[in-house]
Design a protein around this motif. Sequence first.
Motif, PDB file in Angstrom:
ATOM      1  N   ARG A  20       8.360 -40.960  -9.814  1.00 45.54           N
ATOM      2  CA  ARG A  20       8.117 -40.536  -8.433  1.00 45.54           C
ATOM      3  C   ARG A  20       9.384 -40.304  -7.625  1.00 45.54           C
ATOM      4  O   ARG A  20       9.381 -39.519  -6.691  1.00 45.54           O
ATOM      5  CB  ARG A  20       7.232 -41.578  -7.734  1.00 45.54           C
ATOM      6  CG  ARG A  20       5.817 -41.628  -8.287  1.00 45.54           C
ATOM      7  CD  ARG A  20       4.981 -42.700  -7.604  1.00 45.54           C
ATOM      8  NE  ARG A  20       3.592 -42.644  -8.014  1.00 45.54           N
ATOM      9  CZ  ARG A  20       3.115 -43.152  -9.133  1.00 45.54           C
ATOM     10  NH1 ARG A  20       3.940 -43.776  -9.954  1.00 45.54           N
ATOM     11  NH2 ARG A  20       1.828 -43.049  -9.435  1.00 45.54           N
ATOM     12  N   SER A  21      10.445 -41.007  -7.951  1.00 44.56           N
ATOM     13  CA  SER A  21      11.676 -40.832  -7.177  1.00 44.56           C
ATOM     14  C   SER A  21      12.877 -41.103  -8.071  1.00 44.56           C
ATOM     15  O   SER A  21      12.789 -41.826  -9.071  1.00 44.56           O
ATOM     16  CB  SER A  21      11.705 -41.783  -5.974  1.00 44.56           C
ATOM     17  OG  SER A  21      11.866 -43.129  -6.401  1.00 44.56           O
ATOM     18  N   SER A  22      14.006 -40.536  -7.692  1.00 47.39           N
ATOM     19  CA  SER A  22      15.226 -40.734  -8.466  1.00 47.39           C
ATOM     20  C   SER A  22      15.643 -42.206  -8.468  1.00 47.39           C
ATOM     21  O   SER A  22      16.113 -42.726  -9.481  1.00 47.39           O
ATOM     22  CB  SER A  22      16.355 -39.872  -7.896  1.00 47.39           C
ATOM     23  OG  SER A  22      16.047 -38.502  -8.010  1.00 47.39           O
ATOM     24  N   LEU A  23      15.451 -42.876  -7.338  1.00 46.22           N
ATOM     25  CA  LEU A  23      15.804 -44.294  -7.254  1.00 46.22           C
ATOM     26  C   LEU A  23      14.975 -45.113  -8.236  1.00 46.22           C
ATOM     27  O   LEU A  23      15.506 -45.984  -8.937  1.00 46.22           O
ATOM     28  CB  LEU A  23      15.602 -44.800  -5.828  1.00 46.22           C
ATOM     29  CG  LEU A  23      15.997 -46.266  -5.582  1.00 46.22           C
ATOM     30  CD1 LEU A  23      17.489 -46.467  -5.831  1.00 46.22           C
ATOM     31  CD2 LEU A  23      15.614 -46.688  -4.165  1.00 46.22           C
ATOM     32  N   GLU A  24      13.686 -44.833  -8.282  1.00 43.21           N
ATOM     33  CA  GLU A  24      12.811 -45.535  -9.225  1.00 43.21           C
ATOM     34  C   GLU A  24      13.259 -45.293 -10.661  1.00 43.21           C
ATOM     35  O   GLU A  24      13.321 -46.229 -11.468  1.00 43.21           O
ATOM     36  CB  GLU A  24      11.368 -45.049  -9.052  1.00 43.21           C
ATOM     37  CG  GLU A  24      10.396 -45.658 -10.047  1.00 43.21           C
ATOM     38  CD  GLU A  24       9.023 -44.992  -9.993  1.00 43.21           C
ATOM     39  OE1 GLU A  24       8.069 -45.609 -10.502  1.00 43.21           O
ATOM     40  OE2 GLU A  24       8.922 -43.872  -9.477  1.00 43.21           O
ATOM     41  N   VAL A  25      13.584 -44.059 -10.997  1.00 44.30           N
ATOM     42  CA  VAL A  25      14.006 -43.724 -12.357  1.00 44.30           C
ATOM     43  C   VAL A  25      15.293 -44.448 -12.718  1.00 44.30           C
ATOM     44  O   VAL A  25      15.418 -45.054 -13.783  1.00 44.30           O
ATOM     45  CB  VAL A  25      14.172 -42.197 -12.490  1.00 44.30           C
ATOM     46  CG1 VAL A  25      14.867 -41.846 -13.802  1.00 44.30           C
ATOM     47  CG2 VAL A  25      12.817 -41.508 -12.406  1.00 44.30           C
ATOM     48  N   VAL A  26      16.269 -44.404 -11.827  1.00 46.53           N
ATOM     49  CA  VAL A  26      17.576 -45.005 -12.107  1.00 46.53           C
ATOM     50  C   VAL A  26      17.470 -46.513 -12.269  1.00 46.53           C
ATOM     51  O   VAL A  26      18.135 -47.112 -13.120  1.00 46.53           O
ATOM     52  CB  VAL A  26      18.572 -44.644 -10.987  1.00 46.53           C
ATOM     53  CG1 VAL A  26      19.855 -45.459 -11.105  1.00 46.53           C
ATOM     54  CG2 VAL A  26      18.897 -43.160 -11.025  1.00 46.53           C
ATOM     55  N   LEU A  27      16.618 -47.148 -11.482  1.00 43.88           N
ATOM     56  CA  LEU A  27      16.566 -48.614 -11.478  1.00 43.88           C
ATOM     57  C   LEU A  27      15.580 -49.208 -12.484  1.00 43.88           C
ATOM     58  O   LEU A  27      15.756 -50.356 -12.898  1.00 43.88           O
ATOM     59  CB  LEU A  27      16.219 -49.119 -10.077  1.00 43.88           C
ATOM     60  CG  LEU A  27      17.261 -48.840  -8.977  1.00 43.88           C
ATOM     61  CD1 LEU A  27      16.781 -49.402  -7.646  1.00 43.88           C
ATOM     62  CD2 LEU A  27      18.613 -49.431  -9.357  1.00 43.88           C
TER      63      LEU A  27
END
Length: 224
Positions: A20-27
């Motif tokens: 859903r979001s780049s932050l979610e993917v990265v973390l």
Amino acid sequence: MFKRMKEDIRVVFDQDPAARSSLEVVLTYSGLHAIWAYRIAHALYKRKLSFLARAVSQMARFFTGIEIHPGAQIGRRFFIDHGMGVVIGETCIIGDDCTLFQGVTLGGTGKEKGKRHPTLQNNVLVASGAKVLGSITIGENSKIGAGSVVLKDVPANATVVGIPGKVVIQDGMKVKQKLDHQDLPDPVQDICDSLSRRVSALEKELEELKVNKRKGQEDGHSNL
């Protein structure tokens, strides 16, 4: 480096509709973490810093559940989905745009030296739990079905399923199997037939022993 990292993140969005979001993917995406750790380990490995490379690899394995040997060669846009239990051996070569799911093993058979792990050409998908073993080549655009065990080369544009893995689709066409359902093996019947033959052989031996014993008794009486 940052360009490659952005490409890796974009691949997650392309492959996983749950992202859903780049932050979610990265973390939160362990497959992405494992790939980034592999890149560091691989760079150390190429500089002959084997201990540091393996240390980084094992640390990544501890945190992600994904084991990638730093000696493996992996192309661009590689995606590991739900990667727990994935194992990639030292002499693996993985092309561009390949995807692995959880529980996949790209391993050796334990008998080879030198190049002892698989080569995956471009755009290969290996589904959950599949085992691809030995110095074999999986052709480009091929798919390995969940739970399959592949021990031989796979041609391009093929779909492989089963244990051992067999090509069931190639170039969009079903591959005819040389199999007649009436000739399917029946292990229970085979065991029963084997036991029946053994019983018959024992009965024959017993009958011969009885005949020999009877003849011996008759010979003994005649001598008297």
